[in-house]
Scaffold this active site. Structure first.
Site, PDB file in Angstrom:
ATOM      1  N   GLY A  11       0.838  -1.205   0.000  1.00 31.93           N
ATOM      2  CA  GLY A  11       0.000   0.000   0.000  1.00 31.93           C
ATOM      3  C   GLY A  11       0.872   1.254   0.000  1.00 31.93           C
ATOM      4  N   ARG A  72       1.083  -4.951  -5.491  1.00 35.42           N
ATOM      5  CA  ARG A  72       1.191  -6.169  -4.678  1.00 35.42           C
ATOM      6  C   ARG A  72       1.417  -7.295  -5.691  1.00 35.42           C
ATOM      7  NH1 ARG A  72      -0.803  -4.433   0.269  1.00 35.42           N
ATOM      8  NH2 ARG A  72      -2.247  -2.656   0.183  1.00 35.42           N
ATOM      9  N   GLY A 102       5.901  -2.526   3.506  1.00 40.47           N
ATOM     10  CA  GLY A 102       5.440  -3.069   4.784  1.00 40.47           C
ATOM     11  C   GLY A 102       5.859  -4.518   4.970  1.00 40.47           C
ATOM     12  N   ASP A 103       5.105  -5.246   5.787  1.00 41.18           N
ATOM     13  CA  ASP A 103       5.562  -6.596   6.138  1.00 41.18           C
ATOM     14  C   ASP A 103       5.574  -7.530   4.928  1.00 41.18           C
ATOM     15  OD1 ASP A 103       2.507  -7.727   7.848  1.00 41.18           O
ATOM     16  OD2 ASP A 103       2.857  -6.753   5.923  1.00 41.18           O
ATOM     17  N   THR A 126       4.327   2.406   5.315  1.00 42.15           N
ATOM     18  CA  THR A 126       2.933   1.971   5.380  1.00 42.15           C
ATOM     19  C   THR A 126       2.185   2.856   6.368  1.00 42.15           C
ATOM     20  OG1 THR A 126       1.409   0.218   6.124  1.00 42.15           O
ATOM     21  CG2 THR A 126       3.601   0.216   7.119  1.00 42.15           C
ATOM     22  N   ASP A 128      -0.121   1.956   8.215  1.00 41.67           N
ATOM     23  CA  ASP A 128      -0.661   1.161   9.330  1.00 41.67           C
ATOM     24  C   ASP A 128       0.122   1.261  10.628  1.00 41.67           C
ATOM     25  OD1 ASP A 128      -1.478  -1.555   7.051  1.00 41.67           O
ATOM     26  OD2 ASP A 128      -2.487   0.345   7.496  1.00 41.67           O
ATOM     27  N   ASP A 130       2.180  -0.743  11.712  1.00 42.63           N
ATOM     28  CA  ASP A 130       2.100  -2.078  12.353  1.00 42.63           C
ATOM     29  C   ASP A 130       3.415  -2.837  12.259  1.00 42.63           C
ATOM     30  OD1 ASP A 130       0.439  -3.801   9.551  1.00 42.63           O
ATOM     31  OD2 ASP A 130       2.132  -2.398   9.651  1.00 42.63           O
ATOM     32  N   ARG A 172      -5.449  -2.180   8.605  1.00 43.03           N
ATOM     33  CA  ARG A 172      -5.422  -3.631   8.347  1.00 43.03           C
ATOM     34  C   ARG A 172      -5.685  -4.394   9.644  1.00 43.03           C
ATOM     35  NH1 ARG A 172      -0.869  -6.456   4.852  1.00 43.03           N
ATOM     36  NH2 ARG A 172       0.159  -6.078   6.813  1.00 43.03           N
ATOM     37  N   LYS A 214     -25.782  13.228  26.755  1.00 39.56           N
ATOM     38  CA  LYS A 214     -25.038  13.289  25.489  1.00 39.56           C
ATOM     39  C   LYS A 214     -26.060  13.125  24.373  1.00 39.56           C
ATOM     40  CE  LYS A 214     -20.335  11.537  26.365  1.00 39.56           C
ATOM     41  NZ  LYS A 214     -19.486  12.486  25.615  1.00 39.56           N
ATOM     42  N   SER A 216     -24.877  13.196  20.876  1.00 37.19           N
ATOM     43  CA  SER A 216     -24.232  12.616  19.679  1.00 37.19           C
ATOM     44  C   SER A 216     -22.995  11.849  20.100  1.00 37.19           C
ATOM     45  CB  SER A 216     -23.846  13.725  18.681  1.00 37.19           C
ATOM     46  OG  SER A 216     -22.849  14.549  19.258  1.00 37.19           O
ATOM     47  N   HIS A 253      -9.602   4.964   1.380  1.00 33.06           N
ATOM     48  CA  HIS A 253      -8.309   5.315   0.785  1.00 33.06           C
ATOM     49  C   HIS A 253      -7.964   6.787   0.843  1.00 33.06           C
ATOM     50  CE1 HIS A 253      -8.602   1.190  -0.477  1.00 33.06           C
ATOM     51  NE2 HIS A 253      -7.362   1.226  -0.899  1.00 33.06           N
ATOM     52  N   GLN A 255      -7.247   8.058   3.386  1.00 30.60           N
ATOM     53  CA  GLN A 255      -6.157   8.044   4.381  1.00 30.60           C
ATOM     54  C   GLN A 255      -4.802   7.732   3.742  1.00 30.60           C
ATOM     55  OE1 GLN A 255      -7.996   5.790   8.090  1.00 30.60           O
ATOM     56  NE2 GLN A 255      -9.077   5.256   6.229  1.00 30.60           N
TER      57      GLN A 255
END
Ligand code: F6P
Length: 323
Positions: A11, A72, A102-103, A126, A128, A130, A172, A214, A216, A253, A255
């Site tokens: 990614g 990929r 990434g990994d 990445t 993530d 992670d 992920r 509250k 919202s 996406h 992000q």
């Protein structure tokens, strides 16, 4: 080592261009030739390889995405694919590789080195965050800030219509993007794969909030949460609270794009230099990272097998701050 190759894989992430730029500039600085490999391992297999100069990477530090494209690669999972990749590298005289990804990228790099012995150093690219072996990955800070900007906007409409919003963020199998989005976004609930947040708990929290007037709520859902997607979670909650006025927003996406933040540009530049200097020092099969502000090199096998644990207090923080 006189000639190296660089590629981006997996990614894409904001800051990858800053990292590519640092790698090319560092190679040129030390008198190495540097070749760009387009489209990750697919481009390596096909020989989509071109010489890069300092000028090739001008005016890209501020751009999201990756100049070298990414992919990929299923073909690289096969021995034939890796053989073809090796032959392309040999034909271009490439003696070392810098892999930004990434990994999955580093898993492939590890196998490739065992089979063909081309030294490879990785930069953690990445959103993530992670990857074990670095406090932050390239793209993470930008992705979190992009998501947070969207969540602030969702809060406006949630407040105006007195609704419950289930907002799904990427990551992920990790909750690293979700946690700062929940805490920074003032969410009432966060659901991440690393902790068991039940539907009953969500309902309990909503009812407690309504009892405290509250009107919202923001529920941040990491896409890999064990209860499912934000859509599935909202449906499960709605079944038990039929009159709940709820909406779902999947940030997706968005992000992955955008101009990298200063933090990501800094991290990408530091790690790009570290990757080239690592190759020059004879290192291989390691990922460059920053831990506690120090540059470290972590063996690929550790980055892909060890888990970077999330501080369990972060989810507790969400409970406390949303009282
Ligand atoms: O690994 C980065 C990432 O954005 C994950 O957060 C997400 O689950 C995945 O990539 C999406 O993959 P693709 O871009 O192939 O749809």
């Amino acid at each position: 080592m006189k000639r190296i190759g660089v590629f981006t894989s997996g990614g894409d992430a904001p800051g990858m261009n800053a990292c590519i730029r640092a790698i090319v500039r560092t190679a040129v600085y030390y008198g190495l030739e540097v070749y760009g490999i387009r489209r990750g391992y697919n481009g390596m297999i096909k020989g989509d390889i071109f010489k890069m100069e300092s000028i090739t990477v001008s005016n890209i530090i501020q751009k999201g995405g990756t100049l070298l494209k990414s992919a990929r690669s299923k073909e690289f999972l096969t021995k034939e694919g890796r053989q073809a990749a090796y032959e392309q590298l040999r034909a271009h005289g490439i003696e070392g590789l810098v892999a930004i990804g990434g990994d999955g990228t580093f898993t492939g790099a590890n196998i490739f080195y065992e089979e063909y012995g081309i030294p490879t150093i990785g930069a953690p690219g990445t959103i993530d965050n992670d990857l074990y072996g670095t406090d932050y990955t390239i793209g993470y800070d930008t992705a979190v800030n992009t998501a947070l900007d969207a969540i602030d906007k969702i809060r406006d409409t949630a407040d105006s219509h007195e609704r419950v919003f289930f907002v799904e963020v990427m990551g992920r199998d990790s909750g690293y993007i979700a946690i700062p989005c929940a805490i920074g976004g003032g969410a009432e609930i966060v659901m991440i794969p690393e902790t068991d947040t039940s539907i009953d708990f969500v309902i309990e929290q909503l009812k407690a909030g309504w009892s405290r007037s509250k009107t919202s709520f923001i529920v941040i859902v990491a896409e890999g949460d064990e209860e499912g997607s934000a859509t599935e979670i909202a449906a499960k909650v709605s079944q038990q609270i039929p009159n709940m006025d709820a909406r779902v927003t999947i940030l997706g996406h968005v992000q992955r794009g955008g101009a990298p933040t200063a933090a990501d540009r800094m991290l990408a530049s530091q790690l790009g230099i570290a990757c080239v200097e690592g190759l020059m020092a004879g290192r291989t099969n390691e990922m460059a990272g920053i831990i506690n502000r120090e540059l470290v090199y972590t063996p690929f096998i550790e980055t892909i097998t060890k888990q970077k644990l999330i501080n369990p207090n972060f989810t507790k923080m969400v409970d406390i701050l949303s009282v």
